[in-house]
Design an enzyme around this catalytic site. Structure first.
Site, PDB file in Angstrom:
ATOM      1  N   GLU A 240      24.825  16.845 -40.909  1.00 15.73           N
ATOM      2  CA  GLU A 240      26.172  17.388 -40.847  1.00 15.73           C
ATOM      3  C   GLU A 240      27.323  16.513 -40.497  1.00 15.73           C
ATOM      4  OE1 GLU A 240      28.133  21.184 -38.359  1.00 15.73           O
ATOM      5  OE2 GLU A 240      26.128  20.587 -37.930  1.00 15.73           O
TER       6      GLU A 240
ATOM      7  N   ARG B  40      11.993  15.525 -31.846  1.00 15.29           N
ATOM      8  CA  ARG B  40      13.215  15.033 -31.711  1.00 15.29           C
ATOM      9  C   ARG B  40      13.260  13.687 -31.106  1.00 15.29           C
ATOM     10  NH1 ARG B  40      19.001  16.615 -32.008  1.00 15.29           N
ATOM     11  NH2 ARG B  40      18.445  18.349 -33.543  1.00 15.29           N
TER      12      ARG B  40
ATOM     13  N   LYS C  33      25.841  14.389 -31.088  1.00 15.92           N
ATOM     14  CA  LYS C  33      26.903  13.985 -31.513  1.00 15.92           C
ATOM     15  C   LYS C  33      28.176  14.723 -30.672  1.00 15.92           C
ATOM     16  CE  LYS C  33      25.528  15.291 -35.555  1.00 15.92           C
ATOM     17  NZ  LYS C  33      25.452  15.547 -37.135  1.00 15.92           N
TER      18      LYS C  33
HETATM   19  P1  ATP Z   1      23.123  16.523 -33.176  1.00 13.20           P
HETATM   20  O1  ATP Z   1      23.019  17.365 -32.134  1.00 13.20           O
HETATM   21  O2  ATP Z   1      23.103  15.110 -32.509  1.00 13.20           O
HETATM   22  O3  ATP Z   1      24.559  16.865 -33.755  1.00 13.20           O
HETATM   23  P2  ATP Z   1      22.159  17.582 -35.256  1.00 13.20           P
HETATM   24  O4  ATP Z   1      20.424  18.227 -35.452  1.00 13.20           O
HETATM   25  O5  ATP Z   1      22.942  18.496 -35.185  1.00 13.20           O
HETATM   26  O6  ATP Z   1      21.985  16.557 -33.965  1.00 13.20           O
HETATM   27  P3  ATP Z   1      22.488  16.858 -37.955  1.00 13.20           P
HETATM   28  O7  ATP Z   1      23.225  15.784 -38.656  1.00 13.20           O
HETATM   29  O8  ATP Z   1      22.362  18.235 -38.181  1.00 13.20           O
HETATM   30  O9  ATP Z   1      22.407  16.424 -36.491  1.00 13.20           O
HETATM   31  O10 ATP Z   1      20.958  16.203 -38.243  1.00 13.20           O
HETATM   32  C1  ATP Z   1      20.577  15.582 -39.626  1.00 13.20           C
HETATM   33  C2  ATP Z   1      19.015  15.451 -39.528  1.00 13.20           C
HETATM   34  O11 ATP Z   1      18.631  14.406 -38.427  1.00 13.20           O
HETATM   35  C3  ATP Z   1      18.340  16.714 -39.221  1.00 13.20           C
HETATM   36  O12 ATP Z   1      17.231  16.784 -39.903  1.00 13.20           O
HETATM   37  C4  ATP Z   1      17.872  16.490 -37.908  1.00 13.20           C
HETATM   38  O13 ATP Z   1      16.796  17.225 -37.540  1.00 13.20           O
HETATM   39  C5  ATP Z   1      17.789  15.133 -37.644  1.00 13.20           C
HETATM   40  N1  ATP Z   1      18.146  14.808 -36.287  1.00 13.20           N
HETATM   41  C6  ATP Z   1      19.109  14.835 -35.316  1.00 13.20           C
HETATM   42  N2  ATP Z   1      19.117  14.384 -34.185  1.00 13.20           N
HETATM   43  C7  ATP Z   1      17.884  13.858 -33.988  1.00 13.20           C
HETATM   44  C8  ATP Z   1      16.807  13.200 -33.098  1.00 13.20           C
HETATM   45  N3  ATP Z   1      17.425  13.099 -31.754  1.00 13.20           N
HETATM   46  N4  ATP Z   1      15.800  13.096 -33.459  1.00 13.20           N
HETATM   47  C9  ATP Z   1      15.037  13.070 -34.759  1.00 13.20           C
HETATM   48  N5  ATP Z   1      15.899  13.705 -35.676  1.00 13.20           N
HETATM   49  C10 ATP Z   1      17.212  14.022 -35.334  1.00 13.20           C
HETATM   50 MG    MG Z   2      24.349  19.765 -35.940  1.00  9.31          MG
END
Ligand code: ATP
Ligand code: MG
Length: 559
Positions: A41, A266, A276
């Protein structure tokens, strides 16, 4: 279940096991090319947790001779920022992965998503519901009571008309939703007629004000996957209970293919935060100097800190893929960097806290040079010359006025090796009116050129030094954990309360050897006896700035 997964891990990892089954004879993707995607995202910079996902998405496809798409998951109009898209691309390229021409925006599929929603309404599988968010919460039921909605049996024609009017912006935000008609009594609350479209009358950075309604993640994501022909859709564990909905969407629309969702754990690392939102707060509230602050767990921060793509990929390899959430020690990340730099970084000398050393029996005005290896582990990296004269700099901490037990460096009467140069005997020091040592004195033994004693006498201490005549001034930034608490954001803790006030120490008066003149980023070095350092982006040819990437001492213990 757990045992089954462990067994699979031995054979590679459980994800690869699933894929092997799927592409094998009789599998659901028999004979097909493995096709994955990485769907960030664009609401922030990528962090090391994303690197794990990138390595799984791109890396798994690569291992199976397949392909991986890069898709900006921009279905939520409130949070996106164009600035992030380029940064995300740069970070993935830097890690060494390539999506070629397969770059997509989820928002490009808004028309198809709308059509699929209409298809569901026509099939009697979706309806417009007029419960407010509060009412919906109040009517969601519990484990023994089903959810309720008085709008569930509304005629198809009516839902079609209302849905179109929702799209046209005739209703205010929150007035209505489109819900999938699945099972109000399901034990899985994600299946209790989940909302798949909501009204949000704000413009989207790519589609402008075309849409007044936006799809929910659980509806949008499977559609994005099937439209791109994704075979395997990897995501983190919190989506496990959403998988039945993912499958339901695909099964009930005219999907061009049937993607399979597989969840993995995760990544969390201690002494840091990984969301983020929290990282953005650190940036916005000025606790760090931007997303690429070398203390940040972002990929741009780690890059600026001196992390190499190889070290991050080997970290992601090393932590493995599993179904159990766990926190990885920060020291393991450092261990992976040290491993890479130990092999590949050029060795140089730098004095962080200089004091002048005068070799009183060395001729004034004389200079000589020594040929030294750039990296003893890689002879092919060649050698360079370092120069030596009567006045040098050594670390202030390498001199003591009186010997203490176990101390082998400079103190009056003791012999010390100046790395790659001569053996010298300390004869004393000069102090200022405050008692601070301003000069150290020594005499050299001309017979020990190169650092060896001709008579085999033992010299325990070896110290690094630079030539006072031609060394270069530098600023060196020393970093420590950004948080003092290993788990700064668990429970009720406010992570801001645990920021380490000593996470950045700036040393202004450091002296580096002349060979570093004009050095520019990206460049990694081992400063002998001190650690691994890199050139910072603030560095200028005439005002060098280094970051300490990691110390020499390995704090990682294999359990
Ligand atoms: P954040 O909470 O940091 O915003 P998010 O999952 O909302 O994390 P996205 O941009 O939606 O962030 O994530 C893109 C991809 O990265 C998704 O497939 C997500 O599952 C993966 N991802 C995000 N954070 C992690 C993590 N800490 N470990 C492994 N994979 C991750
Ligand atoms: Mg997100």
């Amino acid at each position: 279940m757990a045992d089954e997964i462990m067994a699979a891990e031995n054979a590679g990892n459980f994800i690869e096991e699933f894929i092997m089954e799927d592409i094998a004879k009789g599998g659901r993707y028999e004979g097909q090319k493995v096709h994955t995607r990485f769907p960030p995202e664009p609401n922030g910079y990528l962090h090391i947790g994303h690197a794990k996902a990138v390595c799984i998405d791109f890396g798994t496809a690569e291992r199976f001779g397949g392909i991986c798409n890069l898709r900006m998951d921009d279905t939520n109009p409130t949070k996106e920022d164009v600035e992030y898209v380029d940064a995300i691309k740069e970070d993935i390229k830097w890690l060494g992965f390539d999506w070629e021409d397969r770059f997509h925006y989820a928002s490009d599929y808004f028309d198809q998503m709308y059509d699929f929603a209409v298809e569901l309404i026509k099939k009697g599988l979706a309806y417009v519901c007029e419960l407010s968010p509060e009412e919906m919460r109040a009517n969601r039921g519990d484990t023994t009571t089903p959810a309720t909605s008085p709008y569930r049996d509304r005629p198809v024609e009516e839902s079609l008309e209302l849905f179109e009017r929702m799209k046209n912006g005739e209703f205010e935000d929150g007035k209505m939703t489109l819900r999938a008609k699945i099972d109000l009594a399901s034990g899985n609350f994600n299946m209790r007629d989940p909302v798949i479209y909501r009204i949000n009358r704000i413009p989207h950075h790519r589609t402008g004000d075309k849409w007044c309604i936006y799809p929910m993640y659980d509806f949008a994501h499977p559609i994005e996957d099937v439209l791109e022909g994704i075979t395997h859709s990897f995501c983190t564990l919190e989506f496990e209970s959403h998988r039945p909905l993912y499958d339901w969407v695909i099964d009930n629309i005219t999907a061009p293919c049937k993607s399979r969702q597989i969840e993995f754990s995760r990544l969390g690392i201690n002494n840091t935060v990984m969301s983020k939102r929290k990282l953005r707060q650190l940036v916005d509230e000025g606790y760090v100097n931007g997303w690429d602050d070398p203390r940040m767990p972002t990929l741009c921060g780690l890059r600026r800190r001196g992390y190499t793509p190889a070290s991050i990929r080997s970290f992601c390899e090393g932590i493995g893929v599993s179904k159990t959430n766990s926190t990885v020690e920060y020291s393991f990340l450092e261990h992976c960097l040290r491993d890479d730099l130990n092999e590949n970084a050029k060795r140089v000398m730098c004095v962080l806290d200089p004091v002048r050393l005068v070799i009183t029996n060395y001729p004034e005005g004389k200079t000589e040079t020594f040929e030294v290896e750039n990296n003893p582990r890689r002879p092919e990296d060649g050698s360079r010359e370092i120069s030596f004269s009567r006045e040098l700099y050594i670390e202030a901490g390498d001199f003591l006025e009186e010997k203490v037990k176990g101390y082998n460096r400079f103190y009056p009467g003791n012999e010390v090796r100046l790395k790659s140069a001569y053996i010298v005997r300390c004869t004393g020091c000069k102090k200022d009116e405050n008692g601070k040592v301003t000069e150290v004195y020594a005499e050299y033994d001309p017979e020990t050129r190169g650092g060896d004693t001709p008579d085999g006498r033992k010299v325990r201490g070896t110290v690094h030094w630079v030539n006072a005549e031609n060394c270069i001034e530098a600023e060196v930034r020393i970093y420590d954990n950004l948080f003092t608490d290993p788990e700064p954001d668990t429970g009720d803790k406010n992570f801001i309360d645990y920021i380490n006030p000593e996470s950045l120490v700036v040393l202004k008066n450091c002296k580096v050897e002349k060979s570093l003149e004009g050095a520019a980023a990206p460049a990694n070095f081992q400063f002998m006896r001190l650690g691994y350092f890199c050139i910072d982006k603030d560095s200028r040819p005439d005002a060098l700035v280094f970051n300490r990437s990691v110390s020499l001492k390995d704090g990682f213990k294999k359990k």
